[in-house]
Design an enzyme around this catalytic site. Structure first.
Site, PDB file in Angstrom:
ATOM      1  N   HIS A 108      42.615  40.351  38.618  1.00  0.00           N
ATOM      2  CA  HIS A 108      41.153  40.117  38.807  1.00  0.00           C
ATOM      3  C   HIS A 108      41.419  41.953  38.267  1.00  0.00           C
ATOM      4  O   HIS A 108      42.039  42.482  39.488  1.00  0.00           O
ATOM      5  CB  HIS A 108      40.117  40.227  39.672  1.00  0.00           C
ATOM      6  CG  HIS A 108      38.883  40.131  40.067  1.00  0.00           C
ATOM      7  ND1 HIS A 108      37.529  40.159  39.745  1.00  0.00           N
ATOM      8  CD2 HIS A 108      38.059  41.701  40.766  1.00  0.00           C
ATOM      9  CE1 HIS A 108      36.795  40.886  39.558  1.00  0.00           C
ATOM     10  NE2 HIS A 108      37.447  41.897  40.257  1.00  0.00           N
ATOM     11  N   ILE A 109      40.102  42.584  37.780  1.00  0.00           N
ATOM     12  CA  ILE A 109      40.407  44.092  37.297  1.00  0.00           C
ATOM     13  C   ILE A 109      39.520  44.290  38.383  1.00  0.00           C
ATOM     14  O   ILE A 109      38.211  43.891  37.914  1.00  0.00           O
ATOM     15  CB  ILE A 109      40.201  44.218  36.041  1.00  0.00           C
ATOM     16  CG1 ILE A 109      41.381  43.377  34.593  1.00  0.00           C
ATOM     17  CG2 ILE A 109      39.599  45.804  35.294  1.00  0.00           C
ATOM     18  CD1 ILE A 109      40.918  43.503  33.295  1.00  0.00           C
ATOM     19  N   ASN A 127      49.459  48.102  43.034  1.00  0.00           N
ATOM     20  CA  ASN A 127      49.753  47.106  42.818  1.00  0.00           C
ATOM     21  C   ASN A 127      50.744  46.639  41.903  1.00  0.00           C
ATOM     22  O   ASN A 127      51.662  47.776  41.548  1.00  0.00           O
ATOM     23  CB  ASN A 127      48.388  47.208  41.775  1.00  0.00           C
ATOM     24  CG  ASN A 127      48.288  45.986  40.764  1.00  0.00           C
ATOM     25  OD1 ASN A 127      48.282  44.472  40.885  1.00  0.00           O
ATOM     26  ND2 ASN A 127      48.582  45.830  39.207  1.00  0.00           N
ATOM     27  N   HIS A 129      52.232  45.609  39.320  1.00  0.00           N
ATOM     28  CA  HIS A 129      52.645  45.531  37.236  1.00  0.00           C
ATOM     29  C   HIS A 129      54.447  45.202  36.509  1.00  0.00           C
ATOM     30  O   HIS A 129      54.613  46.085  37.278  1.00  0.00           O
ATOM     31  CB  HIS A 129      52.277  46.747  36.255  1.00  0.00           C
ATOM     32  CG  HIS A 129      51.623  46.178  35.186  1.00  0.00           C
ATOM     33  ND1 HIS A 129      51.235  45.322  34.774  1.00  0.00           N
ATOM     34  CD2 HIS A 129      52.322  46.893  34.019  1.00  0.00           C
ATOM     35  CE1 HIS A 129      51.028  45.142  32.749  1.00  0.00           C
ATOM     36  NE2 HIS A 129      52.049  46.399  32.676  1.00  0.00           N
ATOM     37  N   GLU A 198      60.834  41.962  41.835  1.00  0.00           N
ATOM     38  CA  GLU A 198      58.844  42.091  42.434  1.00  0.00           C
ATOM     39  C   GLU A 198      59.134  42.268  43.861  1.00  0.00           C
ATOM     40  O   GLU A 198      58.821  42.910  44.221  1.00  0.00           O
ATOM     41  CB  GLU A 198      58.978  41.036  41.303  1.00  0.00           C
ATOM     42  CG  GLU A 198      57.942  40.962  40.157  1.00  0.00           C
ATOM     43  CD  GLU A 198      56.832  39.986  39.833  1.00  0.00           C
ATOM     44  OE1 GLU A 198      56.743  39.143  40.285  1.00  0.00           O
ATOM     45  OE2 GLU A 198      56.476  40.011  38.613  1.00  0.00           O
TER      46      GLU A 198
HETATM   47  C1  GAR Z   1      54.025  37.872  40.029  1.00  0.00           C
HETATM   48  O1  GAR Z   1      54.533  37.159  39.178  1.00  0.00           O
HETATM   49  C2  GAR Z   1      53.474  38.827  38.794  1.00  0.00           C
HETATM   50  O2  GAR Z   1      54.570  39.065  37.564  1.00  0.00           O
HETATM   51  C3  GAR Z   1      52.536  38.656  37.914  1.00  0.00           C
HETATM   52  O3  GAR Z   1      52.098  37.164  39.085  1.00  0.00           O
HETATM   53  C4  GAR Z   1      53.012  36.695  39.974  1.00  0.00           C
HETATM   54  C5  GAR Z   1      52.662  36.745  40.842  1.00  0.00           C
HETATM   55  O4  GAR Z   1      53.525  35.461  42.134  1.00  0.00           O
HETATM   56  N1  GAR Z   1      51.390  39.932  37.427  1.00  0.00           N
HETATM   57  C6  GAR Z   1      50.972  40.011  38.460  1.00  0.00           C
HETATM   58  O5  GAR Z   1      51.211  40.719  39.734  1.00  0.00           O
HETATM   59  C7  GAR Z   1      50.128  41.371  37.955  1.00  0.00           C
HETATM   60  N2  GAR Z   1      49.151  42.610  38.331  1.00  0.00           N
HETATM   61  P1  GAR Z   1      53.288  35.809  43.368  1.00  0.00           P
HETATM   62  O6  GAR Z   1      52.277  35.189  43.429  1.00  0.00           O
HETATM   63  O7  GAR Z   1      54.328  34.288  43.905  1.00  0.00           O
HETATM   64  O8  GAR Z   1      52.904  36.663  44.085  1.00  0.00           O
END
Ligand code: GAR
Length: 233
Positions: A108-109, A127, A129, A198
Site C-alpha cells: 500500500h502506498i 521499506n 523494494h 530479501e
Molecule cells: C516480497 O517478497 C517482496 O518481494 C514483495 O512482496 C513480498 C512479500 O513477501 N514486494 C514488496 O515487498 C514491495 N514493497 P512476504 O509477505 O513473504 O514477506
C-alpha cells in the site's frame, strides 16, 4: 521480560516470510534487544498474521475499504479516503510508541498523511523494494526485471531496504544487494533466489536503521547533558 531497547511495528500484506525473518532475528543475536510490538496487515487473509500470532505478537487488521465506503467514488473521494486511512494508520502505530516502522511486503502506498505524523514523532519508516535503487518502482518489480533481462535490457537486478518518502520506492537506500540474472531461469526460480536475499537484507536494513536511531539518541542525550552548562556564571 525486561524492556527492549528497540520496538518495531511491522507492516505486511501477505505470506510474511520477511516478517518471519525479523521474528527469528529478534529471537537471536542478529537484532539484539529488539522486539516486534505489533504486526499490522491491510489484508485479512495475510498468512503473516498467523506467523505473528504464533510468536505471541499483537496484530491489527487495517483495511482501506471502510474508508472508501465513506467517500464518493471519484478521484477526489478516493484520495480523501486514502488520506484518512493513512492518518488512522499513523495514529494506530504511534499509540504503541515504536522506535521504527518496517514495511515488509506491505503493498500500500503511504501518503503524506501517514508520513508527516511519523516524522514529527521521530519514528523512521523503512521499506523492502525487490529491485535496485531507481529501478522498477511499484508492484511486480521482480517480474518486470525478469522481462527486462529476457529483452537484454539488464544483466542484474537486486534488493534494497530504503527510507520511505512520498515518492514510491525512492527514499535513501540503507542497504542494497545485487542479484545476478541467469540465462534460462524461470520467473519462479528468480523469485525464489530473490526472496532468499530479501530475508537477509530485511534484517540487515532493520539493524542499520536501529543503529542510526541509537546514534541519534546518544547525540540527543549528549546535547541534553550539555544544556545548562555554564548556568549561573
Ligand atoms: C516480497 O517478497 C517482496 O518481494 C514483495 O512482496 C513480498 C512479500 O513477501 N514486494 C514488496 O515487498 C514491495 N514493497 P512476504 O509477505 O513473504 O514477506
Amino acid at each position: 521480560m525486561s524492556e527492549p531497547t528497540y520496538k518495531l511495528t511491522v507492516l505486511i500484506s501477505g505470506n510474511g516470510t520477511n516478517l518471519q525473518a525479523l521474528i527469528n532475528a529478534c529471537a537471536s543475536s542478529a537484532l539484539p534487544s529488539t522486539r516486534i510490538i505489533r504486526v499490522i496487515s491491510n489484508r485479512k487473509s495475510a498468512y503473516g498474521l498467523t506467523r505473528a500470532a504464533a510468536a505471541s505478537i499483537p496484530t491489527t487488521y487495517h483495511n482501506l475499504i471502510p474508508y472508501k465506503k465513506q467517500h464518493p467514488d471519484t478521484p477526489a473521494g478516493i484520495s480523501a479516503a486514502r488520506s484518512a486511512y493513512d492518518a488512522d494508520l499513523a495514529a494506530l502505530i504511534l499509540a504503541d510508541a515504536p522506535s521504527l516502522a518496517v514495511c515488509a511486503g506491505w503493498m500500500h502506498i503511504l501518503a503524506p498523511s501517514f508520513l508527516a505524523p511519523l516524522a514529527a514523532a521521530g519514528v523512521p519508516v523503512i521499506n523492502l523494494h525487490p529491485a535496485l535503487p531507481g529501478e522498477f518502482a511499484g508492484a511486480g518489480a521482480i517480474e518486470r526485471a525478469w522481462e527486462a533481462f529476457r529483452k537484454g535490457e539488464i544483466k542484474r537486478t537486486g534488493i534494497m531496504i530504503h527510507e520511505v518518502i512520498a515518492e514510491v520506492d525512492a527514499g535513501r537506500a540503507i542497504v542494497v544487494e545485487e542479484v545476478e540474472m541467469r540465462e534460462g531461469e524461470t520467473l519462479e526460480e528468480l523469485e525464489k533466489r530473490m526472496h532468499k536475499v530479501e530475508h537477509g537484507l530485511i534484517v540487515e536494513g532493520t539493524r542499520r536503521a536501529l543503529k542510526e536511531i541509537g546514534e541519534r539518541r546518544e547525540k540527543e542525550r549528549g546535547e541534553g547533558e550539555g544544556e545548562g552548562e555554564g548556568e549561573g556564571r
